[in-house]
Design an enzyme around this catalytic site. Sequence first.
Site, PDB file in Angstrom:
ATOM      1  N   GLY A 149      -2.271   3.594  -1.207  1.00  0.00           N
ATOM      2  CA  GLY A 149      -1.834   3.191   0.124  1.00  0.00           C
ATOM      3  C   GLY A 149      -0.347   2.975   0.229  1.00  0.00           C
ATOM      4  O   GLY A 149       0.127   2.242   1.113  1.00  0.00           O
ATOM      5  N   GLY A 150       0.428   3.613  -0.664  1.00  0.00           N
ATOM      6  CA  GLY A 150       1.882   3.553  -0.557  1.00  0.00           C
ATOM      7  C   GLY A 150       2.461   2.172  -0.794  1.00  0.00           C
ATOM      8  O   GLY A 150       3.564   1.884  -0.325  1.00  0.00           O
ATOM      9  N   SER A 227      -3.129   7.805  -5.950  1.00  0.00           N
ATOM     10  CA  SER A 227      -1.925   7.784  -5.116  1.00  0.00           C
ATOM     11  C   SER A 227      -0.993   6.674  -5.599  1.00  0.00           C
ATOM     12  O   SER A 227      -0.564   6.698  -6.748  1.00  0.00           O
ATOM     13  CB  SER A 227      -2.318   7.642  -3.642  1.00  0.00           C
TER      14      SER A 227
END
Length: 591
Positions: A149-150, A227
């Site tokens: 989620g960055g 991610s």
Amino acid sequence: MRYESITVTTVIGCVFITVSIFLAQSKADELIVATRYGSLRGVIRHFANINKTIKSVGKFLGISYAASPTGALRFMAPQKVPAWKPDIYNASFYRSICIQPNDYNDLFWPGFSHPDSEDCLFLNVFTPLRNNNISTEHLYPVMVYIHGGGYEVGTPAVSPGDVIPLWGVVLVTIQYRLGALGFATTGDSVAPGNYGMLDQIEALKWVQENIKAFGGDKSKVTIFGESAGGSSVGLLVLSPLSANLFHHAIAISGSELSPFAFGEKTAAISHTKALASRLGCSTDESSHTIACLRSVEPRQLLNSEANVWRPVADGKFLADSPEGLRKSGTFNPVKLMMGFTSQEGSYFFPSVINETTSKTIRSNTDYALSYIVKKYGQTWTPDYKISESLLDAVVFLNTPWPYAQDVYKVKRGFSDIITDSCVAQPAHSSLLYHSRVETAYMYEFTHRSKLNPLPDWMGVLHKDDTPYQFGFPLMNLTVLQKYDEADRNVSDTVITLFTNFAKYGNPTPHPVSGVVWETFNSSSRAYMRIAEAPVMAINYHPTRMAFWGGYYKKLLKEDTKCKTAAVNQSGTCRPMLMLFLLLTLVFLKED
């Protein structure tokens, strides 16, 4: 009889669909576990229709692993959670997710609704059961999942791990502070930053202290994440603070060398000062700045702009940049697996990629690279203009010769630019460094469901593999996309490979789907293509890996020299471009 609400999510391309399933729970479906902090009441879920020896899973949700990071503990390293003895902690439901912008819900999880809070340092434990009991005589390997989620959004609540323990492992999923609350810094001891990363380490310490009570073996811990969770895994491999807290690592669709993984301290300090100024806080002295930022409502600390906050080299969690640590060989020698989907880039810049044609690929590439540069500028300063030399080279390399007018192949070429520069090549480089000292594996996830409703040219996007890693096809979590038998087989294969790695440090101690996974190293760059029929391959797109692994930096250096030299009549300078084009023509057949 009572009812338990279970939030489940399925992924279709870049769309997350979330629903709540209500399962009847009786007293017989409850179980109690004692930890050093007190006892927990969890629930049992049964899986009679999945063909595994283990048929039931104990679920303990929303467990506090650190003190609430509020008030004076905001912008501080996590503190030990106070004991709740003699009370029994109700661990039958997810607690608040970490505070994050509400307008991201529709981007990541349409329909998802769950309270968020600054008080969010919770983890979830899913453990195998035999006869509805937890055995502490036979201990299982442990897998700890770090969500993506960055570093600004996300929660493991959208990836329920209910079925993974059926393969004989204990699963832990964790939350950590996000955005400014997780990564703001004054660059000194007042607020050194990296609180979200220290949260992850605190969760791993909790695992070491408590996981035996859940049937887990603290000497066999594997961390994995996707991610920003993948880049977190890579950073934990580099951090001295995580030594001996885990033994294997799986980084998915992100690594410590990805451009989004890490930020410069000076930029983080500037972001913190800008936030303080926006809120009317003094920026003259760090102590005054942080005191003021601790006094505001937490939602005031949220950004309207994405991808601002990231981990930094603070001298404690990280002594240097990830590249510097990799080059010096300063990292934890654990067994490492890294992988990515075949078209990671189709997930990003959706409006740009939809408009990409042979006529617009150059301008769209300029836009995408400029965004990456300004957000993640590890090589260039934020105001650096993308050089004509670099644009020429990137567009040429990713034009689908001899099908340069095929609009769908051109879109795929644009996608490859993002895939290679942000995900695939950083993983490739990381594994080259790591394989010098410890066993390394690489994979490309290439399976695309026949029932995937997105256009074929988009391929296998970033996050398309998540449902398979968490067994969604096996649980029949079909909100929009349905799954067929091939999808269920791929999910079984992926979970088997990952859990084998957690158990043995080897994803194929015996063949899986008829394949033995060879290790990755500089002389044998072997990797697995995970598909309905997985296969081994070698030399993943060697020209593209060589370009993003170093050649583009040569173009940048030459471009800098051109700024003080004469330029051609068009006002640009392309000193090394012809050499690059000739080399590319020689090697194109390899890709």
